[in-house]
Every structure is written in C-alpha cells, then in structure tokens.
Scaffold this motif. Structure first.
Motif: not given
Ligand code: ADP
Ligand code: MG
Length: 582
Positions: A34, A38, A59, A64, A78-80, A95-97, A99-100, A143
């Motif tokens: 992530n 970013a 980082d 965000i 996800t923003s991706k 890309f799966r949105g 992980a978090l 972040t």
């Molecule tokens: P993905 O990486 O598949 O999009 P995640 O669950 O890992 O899904 O993250 C969800 C969203 O949170 C990301 O799409 C991103 O927009 C935001 N995000 C997560 N970690 C960070 C970071 N360190 N800096 C900026 N944006 C982040």
C-alpha cells in the motif's frame, strides 16, 4: 442435525481475513504494498514480538483523504480499480481492496493519515473491525498504520504462529525482497526497538550490493535483454557462487515479488550443465511486461502470476542469463587457450589474421572428433596433429596418475584433468550438438546385438526411442521387450555387449525423461572411467577435445573437470623463493 444458517458478517470477515492474513509477514507485505502504491519514497517499519505484538508502518506517500478513511478498511474498497478489466491495465500492487479490511478484522488497528493539501488529517482506532475512537490528527503528508495483537480474536490461528525470531526472519526477508525491487525507496526496519535494516534510496546496483552483501556482490553479473515490450534485467551469480537452496533467488514481475515456477525453471535452464543439479544460483530477476499480458489475479496473496506468452518469457529469461555466463567462459577460455598454447606451441589450427593468432581449432570442433578412442578407427583424426605435437612436446609432459587423472606440464605449472569428468563433458557436448541436428558419428556393429530388456527398461526405451538416433544409437524394437542394436555412437568405449544402453535406460527412472537427463546419463555411462589406462595419444586427444567444448571447466553435472597447480604455489609450499637454488 444442525440446520444451515447464514454466517454473521463478523464470522465471514474473519474467514475471509484468513485467506489474506496467515501470519505477521502477510500484514507487513500488504502494508508495504500500500505504501509503495501511494508512491512513498521512505518506509519505516517497526515490529515487536515478531510482529505478533505490534506492527507499525509509516510512509511519506500520498496519504488517505480524511473522508475516505473509514471506507479504506471496508471490504472490497479500493482506489486502484473500478472494474475487473482494470487489473489488466494497472501497475499497482494492490487491487482487491481487502487487505486493510482483513487485517482490521483480526487485530486492533489504528490509522493516522494526512492527505496532500489537507490542513488536518484523521485518526481512527478499531478493535476487531469496530470503531473505538475517531478524530482529527495532524502529521506530515503520509500514513501511519499500527496493527496490534494480531489474531487476538482468533486464538486458534494465533497458536499456529512461529517463534518471534522466525516470524521476524520472514518479515525481514520480505522487506529485503521489496527493497531489491524498489531501490528508489528508502527502507528502515526496527525490531523491538533495534534497527535491523536501513537502506537509503539508491540505484539498483547499490541496492543489490546492500541487500545481498559485499561477499556475494563481486560474483554477480548484470544482465538485461528486451524483446518487443517485454524486458528482463537483473543480476545473476557466476558459477563460482551458488547456494544450497533457492532462498537467494528473487523474482519480480512489474515490481511484484512472485514465486513463479516458469521463471525459476528459466533461471535453472540458463545454468544447465554449468553448475551441479543440487546447487542454486543467486539471482535478482526483474521482469517488465505490459499489464495486459499478465494475470495477477490468480493467487490469494498475489504471490503468483500467469503470463499470456510464457514461452517467450522463458526463452528471454534463460538466454539473457546464459549470455552473461558464456561471456565469462569465453574470457576464462582465453586464459586456458594461452595455457594450452604453451603446451603445444604448434602452428597448425591457427590462422594469422592481421598478425593476430586465432586458435580456430578450439572453437570449431570438426565432425567426428569423437573417434579418438577407437584405435581401429579408419582415420584417427589427430594422427597428423599428434605427429606434429610429438615433434614438439616431449612425451614426458603427459602423465596418467592412478589410471584416473591426466597430469600435464604447462609453462606456469601443471594442469590435472579428471579423465572421466573431462570425457563426460566432451560426450555431452557432442551429443547435445547431435540431438540439436548435427549428424552423429555412428560405429556400426559387425554383429548387431539383440538385447532383452526388463519391463522398465523397455518402457524407457519406448520413451526415448526418438532421441536415441540423435545420440548415435541405431536401435529398434525386435519383438516383446527385445531390441536390436545395429550401431552405437562412435567414441563410446564401454559398450560392453549392450550393458551400456541398458544402464542408460534403467537410469532414466519413471516419467518422461528430459532430453538433458538422457544426454547426461549417456555421457556419464559412456565416458572413460577412472581406473582405465589411457595411451599417450588418448590423453592428448582428450585434452584437445576438452578445450574444444563450450564449457571445458565443468562436467555436465557441474563438477570441475580440471585443476591447475601453479609453480608459484609449489614454490610457496616448498618455501622457495623463485630464485632459490639448491
Ligand atoms: P488495495 O490495496 O487492494 O486497494 P487495501 O485494503 O490494501 O486495498 O487498501 C484499501 C485502500 O486504502 C487503497 O486502495 C488505498 O486507497 C488506501 N490506502 C491503504 N494504505 C494506504 C497508504 N499507505 N497510503 C495511501 N493510501 C492507502
Ligand atoms: Mg493493498
């Protein structure tokens, strides 16, 4: 009987989390991905208790947006990407949105983030996915994510975690992997407050040296090759530096660390017959392919990918690494050629071009050279050569030790050749050329031999029946489990009424043998053995042919064929200075 019930979102969340998060290492990997997505230029990771107690990442990425922070931890947010087709366009690691969301479901998590241009950021604290506090927060753009008490609400999973030390090792190894692929990003890792890694941003070369260490780096050579819009580059070790495991092979596809069989096999192939089969080269391999030629969505933790054109990629990887290995051999071969010339200061086989002597007989082996071992061979190929050589080299310069090693006096000392290994290399190279289309030299048997094979041998015979003629065996089935052999490769010494072919066949084992293993088996069993006396001509010819092979210094299994002992070394051991007399 229990009735079927729909699981609560809390339970499904935990089950889904288990797919992505198996151990602290997975958390670290997702968080670093992530940060890299970013555009972070500096990533600081702090772990405690092997990441089981806490993982903190900080980082300087894009941050965000405050209003998005709750959404970031929702599943499938996800923003991706916006649709599945996007994964064939994106270059981001995530890309799966999920992980978090997954990490959040199985830990106590805090995120503090501030977006570029914002005056104030936001901090949220969750426990097992539920918000416990939420408020404004100010920091530099970027972040910070804190993950504490991983699996506190999944005690069964927690039990499967390893010791702190081994979880830490996994994490550090993962960061080293990222560091190789992202040399422009600085990485710092602290474990229980102690700094264990610190890589400033730099070039790939600097990073490779830092990650792999100063003792390994000098043995690496850079490679790079492009084919259309596929690019492969990186560093690979010379045969002088190998490892007992694959652990020092790092492979990346578009910056994503992958464990890929295809790439692993391509690397292996580049070293085919140069290093022993149980050794692994060190390699850092970067593959860049257009995202639409790649499926990254085939593995839960995204550790595997699938290529649209895997053959092209295999070929490109293998040949780019093979290229640097051959370069090295050429220069080494130059050295031995000069050594060799000092044994035979002969005029034949060399052509003078602009005053430069090119020993062409070493690089262009003539067909049929393998006849040398047959005394009755109609035209002993080196008869002429041998005569000339005999005129110049006193016979005392070749000597066979215990019927196993050939010792040759050269100007600077001596060379010791392992006669079996050397002959293996010669036969292997010859066989390889024959299988690749050159016509093998065949020795016809005066009385064709019929061999009765065991069921397994016959099975193997049928599997390799296409390859055998290429090696010089003229054999065909002759009734049940019996074959008839009319011709054998010229140059093989121990035909032994067919025992040779039977040994090769039973050596192949089950399954479809690879051409290379047939070649190696053939070379090994056909080669002159240790303990067999050789004539002077045979020793000369063996040496000569060995230097004509592509990789004269190792046998097809990767063991050395020769050693060199320098006069200087002897002088040192006898404690002589070069001028000492008497
Ligand atoms: P993905 O990486 O598949 O999009 P995640 O669950 O890992 O899904 O993250 C969800 C969203 O949170 C990301 O799409 C991103 O927009 C935001 N995000 C997560 N970690 C960070 C970071 N360190 N800096 C900026 N944006 C982040
Ligand atoms: Mg992600």
């Amino acid at each position: 009987m229990t009735r079927i019930q729909k699981l609560t979102p809390e339970t499904t969340g935990k089950i889904a989390a288990g797919e992505v998060v198996e151990r602290p290492f997975n958390v670290v990997k997702e968080l670093i991905e992530n940060s890299l997505d970013a555009s972070a230029t500096r990533i600081v990771l702090e772990i405690e208790g092997g990441g089981k107690r806490s993982i903190r990442i900080d980082d300087d990425g894009t941050g965000i947006a405050a209003e998005d922070l709750t959404r970031a931890v929702e599943n499938y947010s996800t923003s991706k990407i916006t649709s599945i087709d996007d994964i064939y366009r994106i270059r981001s690691l995530g890309f799966r949105g999920e992980a978090l969301a997954s990490i959040n479901a199985v830990s106590r998590m805090t995120i503090r983030s501030m977006e570029e241009g914002a005056e104030v950021g936001r901090e949220i604290h969750w426990v097992g996915g539920g918000i416990r506090s939420d408020g404004p927060f100010v920091r530099t753009v970027g972040t910070e994510i804190l993950v504490e008490d991983l699996f506190f609400n999944l005690p069964a999973r927690k039990k499967f975690l390893s010791s702190d030390a081994s979880e830490t090792r996994r994490i550090v190894a993962a960061v080293q992997g990222f560091a190789l692929a992202w040399s422009q990003t600085a990485f710092v890792v602290r474990s229980n407050g102690r700094e264990v890694l610190s890589f400033p941003a730099g070039t790939l070369e600097e990073r490779v040296e830092m990650v792999l260490g100063p003792s390994v780096f000098p043995h690496l050579k850079q490679f790079s090759m492009t084919d259309g819009n596929i690019k492969v580059s990186g560093y690979a070790s010379m045969p002088s530096m190998t490892k007992g495991t694959r652990a020092s092979q790092f492979m990346f596809v578009n910056g994503r660390a992958v464990k890929d069989r295809l790439l692993g096999h391509a690397v292996r192939q580049a070293y085919q017959s140069i290093i022993p089969g149980d050794r692994f080269p060190i390699a850092v391999l970067m593959l860049d392919v257009p995202p639409d030629m790649l499926d990254v969505n085939v593995h839960p933790t995204k550790a595997e990918v699938r290529f649209e054109n895997d053959r092209d990629i295999h070929r490109l990887v293998s040949s780019s690494i093979r290229g640097i290995l051959e370069e090295k051999t050429v220069s080494f071969q130059d050295k031995v050629e000069s050594v060799y010339k000092s044994i035979f200061p002969r005029d034949h086989g060399s052509s003078e071009v602009d005053g430069v002597s090119t020993p062409d007989s070493y690089t262009e082996p003539e067909a049929g050279r393998s006849d040398w071992l047959f005394q009755e061979s109609p035209q002993p190929l080196f008869e002429k050569d041998s005569e000339k050589v005999r005129g110049q080299v006193s016979t005392g310069l070749y000597w066979q030790l215990h019927d196993s090693y050939i010792m040759i006096q050269i100007r600077g000392g001596m060379v010791i050749i392992d006669q079996h290994a050397a002959h293996e290399r010669i036969l292997y190279d010859q066989a390889r050329r024959n299988v690749d289309g050159e016509k093998p030299a065949v020795q016809s048997l005066l009385f064709p031999a019929t061999l009765e094979l065991s069921p397994e041998e016959f099975d193997n015979f049928e599997k390799v029946v296409e390859t055998l003629p290429g090696l010089g065996f003229e054999a065909e089935p002759f009734g049940m489990r019996t074959i008839i052999v009319r011709g054998i490769p010229a140059g093989v010494r121990n035909w032994d009424d067919g025992r040779l072919l039977r040994t090769i066949l039973s050596d192949l084992g089950r399954g479809l043998p690879a051409t290379d293993s047939i070649l190696r088996s053939f070379a090994c069993h056909s080669a002159v053995r240790a303990g067999e006396p050789l004539t002077l001509e045979e020793m000369e010819s063996l040496t000569d042919q060995l230097f004509a092979t592509e990789f004269p210094f190792t046998c097809p299994h990767g063991r050395p064929t020769m050693l060199r002992v320098e006069m200087r070394e002897l002088e040192k051991r006898f404690q002589r200075t070069p001028k000492t007399e008497g």
